[in-house]
Design a protein around this motif. Structure first.
Motif, PDB file in Angstrom:
ATOM      1  N   UNK A 144      35.942  26.436  37.610  1.00 33.86           N
ATOM      2  CA  UNK A 144      37.306  26.504  37.111  1.00 33.86           C
ATOM      3  C   UNK A 144      37.764  25.233  36.438  1.00 33.86           C
ATOM      4  N   UNK A 145      38.944  25.353  35.834  1.00 41.01           N
ATOM      5  CA  UNK A 145      39.600  24.215  35.193  1.00 41.01           C
ATOM      6  C   UNK A 145      41.110  24.464  35.202  1.00 41.01           C
ATOM      7  N   UNK A 152      45.601  29.844  41.662  1.00 41.85           N
ATOM      8  CA  UNK A 152      44.536  30.845  41.562  1.00 41.85           C
ATOM      9  C   UNK A 152      43.261  30.337  42.223  1.00 41.85           C
ATOM     10  N   UNK A 153      42.938  29.067  41.995  1.00 44.87           N
ATOM     11  CA  UNK A 153      41.743  28.508  42.618  1.00 44.87           C
ATOM     12  C   UNK A 153      41.903  28.420  44.127  1.00 44.87           C
ATOM     13  N   UNK A 177      35.678  44.248  44.336  1.00 38.53           N
ATOM     14  CA  UNK A 177      35.011  42.959  44.511  1.00 38.53           C
ATOM     15  C   UNK A 177      35.986  41.790  44.400  1.00 38.53           C
ATOM     16  N   UNK A 178      36.693  41.694  43.271  1.00 37.76           N
ATOM     17  CA  UNK A 178      37.588  40.559  43.043  1.00 37.76           C
ATOM     18  C   UNK A 178      38.894  40.995  42.404  1.00 37.76           C
ATOM     19  N   UNK A 179      39.896  40.137  42.564  1.00 37.07           N
ATOM     20  CA  UNK A 179      41.207  40.300  41.946  1.00 37.07           C
ATOM     21  C   UNK A 179      41.408  39.155  40.971  1.00 37.07           C
ATOM     22  N   UNK A 180      41.604  39.499  39.719  1.00 36.09           N
ATOM     23  CA  UNK A 180      41.650  38.523  38.635  1.00 36.09           C
ATOM     24  C   UNK A 180      43.078  38.308  38.165  1.00 36.09           C
ATOM     25  N   UNK A 181      43.385  37.086  37.797  1.00 31.31           N
ATOM     26  CA  UNK A 181      44.709  36.779  37.254  1.00 31.31           C
ATOM     27  C   UNK A 181      44.532  36.274  35.826  1.00 31.31           C
ATOM     28  N   UNK A 182      44.593  37.191  34.866  1.00 31.51           N
ATOM     29  CA  UNK A 182      44.391  36.821  33.461  1.00 31.51           C
ATOM     30  C   UNK A 182      45.467  35.859  32.990  1.00 31.51           C
ATOM     31  N   UNK A 183      46.701  36.089  33.428  1.00 33.83           N
ATOM     32  CA  UNK A 183      47.819  35.211  33.090  1.00 33.83           C
ATOM     33  C   UNK A 183      47.919  34.984  31.576  1.00 33.83           C
TER      34      UNK A 183
END
Length: 320
Positions: free
Chosen positions: A12-13, A18-19, A195-201
């Motif tokens: 990440x960056x 979110x992290x 599997x995962x929940x993503x936050x595109x934002x």
């Protein structure tokens, strides 16, 4: 049978909260976790270390790529002791409770499996049309697959055998990795499990435009490395991103019927896309953007060709 050992690599960056959600979902369930940071200016590194997570801070003098970050994470993870499985996850995703167990069980049951993935969903799908487009894109059928996104569980032996990710690939590096994994004889499967929940934002048109340029770069680069992968995508980009605009402009100087015919083909593409999105939130806006997407896709493809011709490094195309 002995349960396979599992470690995780998050990259990440400047992912902030979110992290934090990502790492909290991994630490209790993995033998070891490594976070790879690509020049964050927030408290990502300090927070990861506060959880006992090993941190790799990439050298900022070398161009960042997700592939480079994942390789660095895997190297650090496996240097800490042998592990059977590695869960890769992007720092803007949190892992669904139960996924790690489901993925591990599938890998344990079939030693020919080199990779398993599951379903990714958006945390806030209807916040913007751009988030909703990601939500639609994430949902693919379960079963044997050729490629998947960056959230994946990989057998460590398979990862080593094919040499990990190619750090020169700046987009669709996960496709490129999966294609080499399949060619090496490993099976790849998407499980019917969240599997995962993503936050595109993504809140601005400009972010979507840059992301779509990046996708086009991936079509060109990975398509050249592994033909005929992305063949259909590239043909559509050439047709709707270059040929039809040229036909439209030609018609303005020769015959308006040519321009009208080009517009008609765009309208037909829009209608077919809208029909496929029936029942989805913001379907008309999604269809319009997907019709328009071939132009930034073309810009991304041309960016790759220009970089390759000049022999320059493939720098990442950031969108947020």
């Amino acid at each position: 049978m002995t349960r396979p050992t599992l470690g995780a690599v998050a990259i990440g960056r400047n992912e902030g909260e979110r992290l934090k959600a990502c790492l909290r979902s991994l630490v209790p369930l993995c033998e070891r976790v490594v976070y790879v940071d690509s020049g964050s200016r927030d408290d990502s590194v300090a927070f990861a270390r506060s959880l006992g997570v090993d941190v790799v801070e990439l050298d900022t003098s070398v161009p960042f790529t997700a592939a480079r970050a994942r390789n660095a994470g895997a190297e650090a993870l496996l240097a800490g002791g042998d592990l059977d499985l590695v869960q890769f996850v992007d720092g803007d995703c949190r892992v669904e409770p139960g996924w790690l167990e489901a993925g591990t069980a599938a890998m344990q049951a079939d030693p020919e499996l080199g990779l398993v993935t599951g379903w990714r969903s958006e945390i806030h799908p209807t916040a913007t049309v751009y988030n909703q487009m990601c939500e639609v894109d994430w949902h693919r059928p379960a079963g044997p697959i050729v490629a998947c996104g960056g959230d994946m569980m990989v057998r460590a032996a398979a990862f080593r055998r094919i040499g990990g990710f190619d750090p020169t690939v700046i987009a669709a590096e996960d496709d490129e990795f999966c294609l080499r994994l399949g060619k090496a004889g490993w099976k790849l499967v998407r499980l019917p499990v969240q599997m995962t929940w993503h936050d595109a934002d993504m809140t601005r048109f400009g972010q979507w435009w840059q992301r779509t340029i990046r996708n086009g770069h991936g079509f060109a680069q990975v398509g050249r490395m592994h033909p005929p992968h992305f063949r259909r995508e590239k043909l559509r980009v050439w047709a709707y991103g270059l040929v039809l605009p040229l036909v439209f402009l030609l018609g303005l100087f020769t015959s308006l019927w040519l321009s009208l015919a080009a517009l008609g083909l765009y309208a037909l593409s829009f209608w077919k896309t809208l029909k496929g999105l029936r029942g989805q939130p913001m379907a008309a806006r999604q269809a319009a953007l997907l019709t328009l997407a071939k132009i930034p896709n073309l810009l991304g493809m041309l960016t790759y060709f220009r970089r390759r011709h000049r022999g320059v490094a493939m720098h990442i195309i950031e969108y947020k």
